[in-house]
Design an enzyme around this catalytic site. Structure first.
Site, mmCIF file in Angstrom:
data_model
loop_
_atom_site.group_PDB
_atom_site.id
_atom_site.type_symbol
_atom_site.label_atom_id
_atom_site.label_comp_id
_atom_site.label_asym_id
_atom_site.label_seq_id
_atom_site.Cartn_x
_atom_site.Cartn_y
_atom_site.Cartn_z
ATOM 1 N N ASP A 39 22.963 21.809 3.547
ATOM 2 C CA ASP A 39 23.914 20.781 3.139
ATOM 3 C C ASP A 39 25.308 21.163 3.645
ATOM 4 O OD1 ASP A 39 25.862 19.340 1.266
ATOM 5 O OD2 ASP A 39 23.954 18.501 0.635
ATOM 6 N N ILE A 40 26.070 20.191 4.135
ATOM 7 C CA ILE A 40 27.402 20.499 4.660
ATOM 8 C C ILE A 40 28.428 20.745 3.547
ATOM 9 C CG2 ILE A 40 27.048 19.338 6.862
ATOM 10 C CD1 ILE A 40 28.793 17.019 5.765
ATOM 11 N N ASN A 97 17.377 12.077 -6.042
ATOM 12 C CA ASN A 97 17.949 10.939 -6.753
ATOM 13 C C ASN A 97 17.400 9.640 -6.180
ATOM 14 O OD1 ASN A 97 19.734 12.594 -8.288
ATOM 15 N ND2 ASN A 97 21.083 12.717 -6.527
ATOM 16 N N GLU A 105 23.167 8.653 -2.936
ATOM 17 C CA GLU A 105 24.296 8.287 -2.076
ATOM 18 C C GLU A 105 23.900 7.929 -0.660
ATOM 19 O OE1 GLU A 105 27.132 11.456 -2.428
ATOM 20 O OE2 GLU A 105 27.734 10.836 -4.426
ATOM 21 N N VAL A 106 22.748 8.383 -0.192
ATOM 22 C CA VAL A 106 22.296 8.062 1.159
ATOM 23 C C VAL A 106 20.963 7.338 1.041
ATOM 24 C CG1 VAL A 106 21.637 8.967 3.424
ATOM 25 C CG2 VAL A 106 23.465 10.080 2.118
ATOM 26 N N HIS A 110 15.686 12.060 0.336
ATOM 27 C CA HIS A 110 16.011 13.459 0.581
ATOM 28 C C HIS A 110 15.842 14.239 -0.712
ATOM 29 C CE1 HIS A 110 19.778 11.401 -0.482
ATOM 30 N NE2 HIS A 110 20.249 12.564 -0.935
ATOM 31 N N HIS A 112 16.964 17.792 -2.492
ATOM 32 C CA HIS A 112 17.864 18.938 -2.482
ATOM 33 C C HIS A 112 17.091 20.142 -3.012
ATOM 34 C CE1 HIS A 112 21.701 16.558 -2.233
ATOM 35 N NE2 HIS A 112 20.912 15.628 -2.764
#
Length: 125
Positions: A39-40, A97, A105-106, A110, A112
């Site tokens: 993750d950035i 999520n 959010e995207v 995905h 995490h």
């Protein structure tokens, strides 16, 4: 900003662009159907994202529409990524999520992987 997980897949979302190589990432693992990368903006000592390469908005979309091969590959990629980054010996948390109320959010599924430190309770209050 949280998104609606029922929306149509947008092939220009940041993760689709990472899969296509248009945006660089610090890769951890790449398989036929999955990609894992750091993750950035990490929120823990270990914070890695695992995404399917296919066009899936959410866990709901993926579980209903992905092939058996994609599902198996993705689940295995999550476990293998946790081992590669060293999260497995002390334990880790998975978070995916789905939708606005969960804070997605995207609009690309995905997961995490958090680890490398004590993570506290499951939900913020």
């Amino acid at each position: 900003m949280p998104i609606d997980h029922k929306q149509t897949y947008d092939g220009n979302n940041i993760f689709a662009r990472i899969v296509r190589g248009e945006i660089p990432s610090k890769k951890v693992l790449e398989t036929e159907h999955s990609l894992a990368f750091h993750d950035i903006n990490p929120l823990a000592a270990i914070h890695v994202l695992v995404i399917p390469k296919g066009p899936y908005v959410s866990w709901e979309d993926f579980s209903a529409n992905a092939s058996d091969a994609e599902i198996a590959d993705f689940v295995r990629a999550v476990g293998e990524t946790a081992r590669i980054v060293g999260a497995e010996p002390q334990g880790y948390r998975l978070l995916a999520n789905t939708g606005k109320r969960a804070g997605q959010e995207v609009a690309h599924l995905h997961v995490h992987i958090f680890g490398g430190q004590p993570l506290g309770g499951m939900l913020a209050r």
